[in-house]
Motif scaffolding. Structure first.
Motif, PDB file in Angstrom:
ATOM      1  N   VAL A  79     -44.970  -4.126   8.346  1.00 21.37           N
ATOM      2  CA  VAL A  79     -45.367  -5.466   7.914  1.00 21.37           C
ATOM      3  C   VAL A  79     -44.131  -6.264   7.532  1.00 21.37           C
ATOM      4  O   VAL A  79     -43.964  -7.423   7.895  1.00 21.37           O
ATOM      5  N   GLY A  80     -43.216  -5.607   6.790  1.00 18.37           N
ATOM      6  CA  GLY A  80     -41.994  -6.289   6.370  1.00 18.37           C
ATOM      7  C   GLY A  80     -41.185  -6.738   7.569  1.00 18.37           C
ATOM      8  O   GLY A  80     -40.717  -7.871   7.622  1.00 18.37           O
ATOM      9  N   THR A  81     -41.073  -5.878   8.561  1.00 18.04           N
ATOM     10  CA  THR A  81     -40.325  -6.223   9.769  1.00 18.04           C
ATOM     11  C   THR A  81     -40.987  -7.393  10.479  1.00 18.04           C
ATOM     12  O   THR A  81     -40.318  -8.335  10.904  1.00 18.04           O
ATOM     13  N   ASP A  82     -42.310  -7.348  10.579  1.00 18.03           N
ATOM     14  CA  ASP A  82     -43.005  -8.430  11.264  1.00 18.03           C
ATOM     15  C   ASP A  82     -42.851  -9.747  10.519  1.00 18.03           C
ATOM     16  O   ASP A  82     -42.728 -10.807  11.126  1.00 18.03           O
ATOM     17  N   THR A  83     -42.867  -9.678   9.188  1.00 17.21           N
ATOM     18  CA  THR A  83     -42.690 -10.899   8.405  1.00 17.21           C
ATOM     19  C   THR A  83     -41.303 -11.478   8.669  1.00 17.21           C
ATOM     20  O   THR A  83     -41.151 -12.682   8.872  1.00 17.21           O
ATOM     21  N   ARG A  84     -40.310 -10.608   8.669  1.00 16.50           N
ATOM     22  CA  ARG A  84     -38.944 -11.090   8.918  1.00 16.50           C
ATOM     23  C   ARG A  84     -38.832 -11.631  10.338  1.00 16.50           C
ATOM     24  O   ARG A  84     -38.210 -12.656  10.580  1.00 16.50           O
ATOM     25  N   VAL A 139     -37.774 -15.382  11.424  1.00 15.84           N
ATOM     26  CA  VAL A 139     -36.696 -15.681  12.379  1.00 15.84           C
ATOM     27  C   VAL A 139     -37.261 -16.507  13.532  1.00 15.84           C
ATOM     28  O   VAL A 139     -36.655 -17.486  13.975  1.00 15.84           O
ATOM     29  N   PHE A 140     -38.447 -16.139  13.985  1.00 13.53           N
ATOM     30  CA  PHE A 140     -39.049 -16.875  15.104  1.00 13.53           C
ATOM     31  C   PHE A 140     -39.190 -18.352  14.748  1.00 13.53           C
ATOM     32  O   PHE A 140     -38.780 -19.228  15.505  1.00 13.53           O
ATOM     33  N   VAL A 168     -36.876  -9.563  21.689  1.00 12.91           N
ATOM     34  CA  VAL A 168     -36.270  -9.548  20.349  1.00 12.91           C
ATOM     35  C   VAL A 168     -37.097  -8.666  19.416  1.00 12.91           C
ATOM     36  O   VAL A 168     -36.550  -7.859  18.654  1.00 12.91           O
ATOM     37  N   HIS A 169     -38.394  -8.817  19.499  1.00 14.44           N
ATOM     38  CA  HIS A 169     -39.269  -8.009  18.634  1.00 14.44           C
ATOM     39  C   HIS A 169     -39.037  -6.525  18.879  1.00 14.44           C
ATOM     40  O   HIS A 169     -38.967  -5.726  17.948  1.00 14.44           O
ATOM     41  N   GLY A 170     -38.903  -6.173  20.137  1.00 15.91           N
ATOM     42  CA  GLY A 170     -38.684  -4.771  20.481  1.00 15.91           C
ATOM     43  C   GLY A 170     -37.382  -4.210  19.944  1.00 15.91           C
ATOM     44  O   GLY A 170     -37.246  -3.016  19.739  1.00 15.91           O
ATOM     45  N   LYS A 171     -36.422  -5.088  19.746  1.00 19.27           N
ATOM     46  CA  LYS A 171     -35.094  -4.640  19.279  1.00 19.27           C
ATOM     47  C   LYS A 171     -34.830  -5.039  17.834  1.00 19.27           C
ATOM     48  O   LYS A 171     -33.700  -4.888  17.356  1.00 19.27           O
ATOM     49  N   PHE A 172     -35.836  -5.599  17.188  1.00 19.48           N
ATOM     50  CA  PHE A 172     -35.590  -6.202  15.873  1.00 19.48           C
ATOM     51  C   PHE A 172     -35.087  -5.171  14.856  1.00 19.48           C
ATOM     52  O   PHE A 172     -34.296  -5.495  13.973  1.00 19.48           O
ATOM     53  N   GLY A 173     -35.536  -3.948  15.014  1.00 16.46           N
ATOM     54  CA  GLY A 173     -35.095  -2.897  14.103  1.00 16.46           C
ATOM     55  C   GLY A 173     -33.599  -2.627  14.194  1.00 16.46           C
ATOM     56  O   GLY A 173     -32.990  -2.091  13.276  1.00 16.46           O
ATOM     57  N   ARG A 218     -47.984 -21.905  18.584  1.00 16.74           N
ATOM     58  CA  ARG A 218     -48.650 -21.511  19.829  1.00 16.74           C
ATOM     59  C   ARG A 218     -47.868 -20.388  20.521  1.00 16.74           C
ATOM     60  O   ARG A 218     -48.438 -19.374  20.943  1.00 16.74           O
ATOM     61  N   VAL A 219     -46.560 -20.572  20.600  1.00 22.19           N
ATOM     62  CA  VAL A 219     -45.758 -19.531  21.272  1.00 22.19           C
ATOM     63  C   VAL A 219     -45.727 -18.263  20.423  1.00 22.19           C
ATOM     64  O   VAL A 219     -45.788 -17.148  20.958  1.00 22.19           O
ATOM     65  N   LEU A 220     -45.683 -18.445  19.100  1.00 23.30           N
ATOM     66  CA  LEU A 220     -45.694 -17.255  18.231  1.00 23.30           C
ATOM     67  C   LEU A 220     -46.979 -16.453  18.443  1.00 23.30           C
ATOM     68  O   LEU A 220     -46.951 -15.214  18.503  1.00 23.30           O
ATOM     69  N   ASP A 221     -48.091 -17.170  18.591  1.00 21.51           N
ATOM     70  CA  ASP A 221     -49.365 -16.479  18.856  1.00 21.51           C
ATOM     71  C   ASP A 221     -49.273 -15.675  20.154  1.00 21.51           C
ATOM     72  O   ASP A 221     -49.777 -14.556  20.243  1.00 21.51           O
ATOM     73  N   ARG A 222     -48.645 -16.274  21.145  1.00 27.18           N
ATOM     74  CA  ARG A 222     -48.516 -15.579  22.432  1.00 27.18           C
ATOM     75  C   ARG A 222     -47.631 -14.350  22.298  1.00 27.18           C
ATOM     76  O   ARG A 222     -47.904 -13.312  22.890  1.00 27.18           O
ATOM     77  N   VAL A 223     -46.577 -14.497  21.506  1.00 27.43           N
ATOM     78  CA  VAL A 223     -45.695 -13.330  21.296  1.00 27.43           C
ATOM     79  C   VAL A 223     -46.462 -12.238  20.569  1.00 27.43           C
ATOM     80  O   VAL A 223     -46.400 -11.061  20.942  1.00 27.43           O
ATOM     81  N   ARG A 224     -47.219 -12.644  19.545  1.00 27.05           N
ATOM     82  CA  ARG A 224     -48.026 -11.647  18.795  1.00 27.05           C
ATOM     83  C   ARG A 224     -48.967 -10.926  19.742  1.00 27.05           C
ATOM     84  O   ARG A 224     -49.102  -9.706  19.702  1.00 27.05           O
ATOM     85  N   SER A 225     -49.641 -11.720  20.597  1.00 26.41           N
ATOM     86  CA  SER A 225     -50.588 -11.096  21.538  1.00 26.41           C
ATOM     87  C   SER A 225     -49.875 -10.115  22.451  1.00 26.41           C
ATOM     88  O   SER A 225     -50.373  -9.015  22.710  1.00 26.41           O
TER      89      SER A 225
END
Lengths: 176, 227
Positions: free
Chosen positions: A7-12, A16-17, A49-54, B29-36
């Motif tokens: 959760v913490g990683t996703d929040t960060r 960033v996003f 980026v998400h895949g490498k965020f760690g 909108r793009v963040l939602d797509r990334v989440r999905s």
């Protein structure tokens, strides 16, 4: 515990996003991605980026790190595009440079820069953008793009010459 | 280590340094797509026309399972199982086994998201699945080779040596001994002559003649070397 870490990683990541989406979008435009494709390619960037965020070292500036992902995505994007489409990209960029006779000086300058960038081959353009626009040091560029510092200087040197030439050409083509 | 840019160009670049704002709605909108995409939804747009590594793996797995099921069914039905090919895990697509070496510098692309996998075309029946998939992988590779050399060829025609050499280098990086190696070498010789590097061009040309004594590109290559 593990869930909290995720959760913490996703929040960060989301933080960033939200703060860096405009930067990534603009970088993609500079790298030749068409406006209509920006959201798709930005999505591709941030999924990577998400895949490498760690692995992200928070002590280092985030933009050069993100920029490397953007370069990769832009490269993939261009590889998917046909040569014809690439040419239309350039044509579009050139059109951009010559529209809007009553636009502000700043807007005009941006259009000229964007059009001139399209004349530089992607690898060199990436180095040029990172150094001349984003102000990233050659050492940091070399680190983020995993290339030798000497290669950064070589690409920068050639990109500068190409950029200068492109700006001159665009200025000459400007309708009087 | 690099000379400063012309002040006029610096002023132009100053204007571009400011990052324009994006609308919050677009960001969300793009963040939602990334989440999905990350969560395995279907919000992601299909970003790659070819089969990526994970798509190929998914396809292979489905093929494998279907193959097993068919094998069992045939076995129980008393059908001659000798005539049914055993399910074979497909080789990964070229993108998986050989990541484009032209961009070794850039971050390694993580595996595509499950949203992309979800869009992988459905696997056809086991026996028929393998051949078209292999053909598709080969076609994708050849297309990519062709794309690069198309760029190089057009650049040579326009006497744009830098672009031609970049495309040739990229091809050499991605496909060191690709199907279009012969044409690449010919284009490289022509591009080298365009930048005035005759010694390297002649060395390459000698090698070219040695490797491809009956090449259809011999005359073009020779013409490029003619003063």
């Amino acid at each position: 515990m593990a869930t909290e870490a995720i959760v913490g990683t996703d929040t960060r990541f989301e933080s960033v996003f939200r703060s860096e989406f405009p930067y990534v979008s603009q970088s993609l435009r500079r790298l030749g991605v068409r406006e209509g494709d920006i959201d798709d390619v930005a999505q591709e960037v941030f999924v990577s980026v998400h895949g490498k965020f760690g692995h992200y070292d928070a002590r280092r500036p985030v933009r050069p790190w993100l920029f490397a992902f953007a370069v990769r995505a832009a490269s993939n994007y261009r590889n998917r595009a046909s040569v014809r489409r690439e040419e239309s990209l350039k044509a579009g960029a050139h059109e951009m440079s010559s529209t809007g006779s009553d636009e502000s000086d700043k807007a005009h300058a941006r259009r000229v820069v964007m059009a001139a960038l399209q004349d530089i081959e992607l690898d060199r353009r990436a180095v040029f953008i990172a150094h001349e626009i984003d102000g990233v040091s050659p050492d940091e560029i070399a680190r983020q793009l995993s290339i030798a510092v000497g290669t950064v200087y070589t690409r920068l040197h050639r990109a500068r010459a190409e950029f200068t030439k492109a700006v001159e050409r665009i200025e000459q083509e400007k309708p009087s | 280590m690099t000379a400063p840019l012309d002040p006029r160009l610096v002023r132009l670049l100053d204007a571009e340094r400011e990052v324009p704002k994006e609308s919050p709605a677009r960001i969300e909108r793009v963040l939602d797509r990334v989440r999905s995409s990350v969560a395995g939804g279907t919000g992601g747009a299909p970003l790659s026309p070819g089969l990526s590594g994970r798509q190929a793996t998914a396809l292979a797995t489905v093929t494998f399972l279907l193959g097993g099921a068919l094998g069992l069914w045939f076995g129980r039905s008393g059908v001659d199982t000798e005539r049914v090919s055993s399910p074979v895990v497909l080789p990964a697509s070229p993108a998986t086994t050989a990541p484009p070496a032209a961009q070794p510098s850039l971050p390694v692309q993580p595996e595509p998201t499950s949203s992309v996998v979800a869009r992988a075309r459905p696997a056809p029946a086991t026996v028929a699945a393998r051949e078209p998939t292999e053909q598709l992988a080969a076609a994708t590779t050849l297309d990519r080779e062709r794309q690069l050399l198309d760029v190089a060829r057009a650049a040579v025609r326009e006497r744009n040596a830098n672009v031609a050499l970049d495309a040739v280098d990229r091809h050499a990086h991605e496909f060191p001994s690709g199907l279009l190696f012969e044409e690449r070498l010919s284009l490289e010789i022509q591009a080298l002559m365009l930048i005035g590097d005759r010694p390297t061009a002649e060395t390459r040309a000698a090698r070219f003649r040695e490797l491809f004594p009956r090449s259809i590109f011999l005359s073009t290559t020779a013409a490029a070397l003619t003063p």
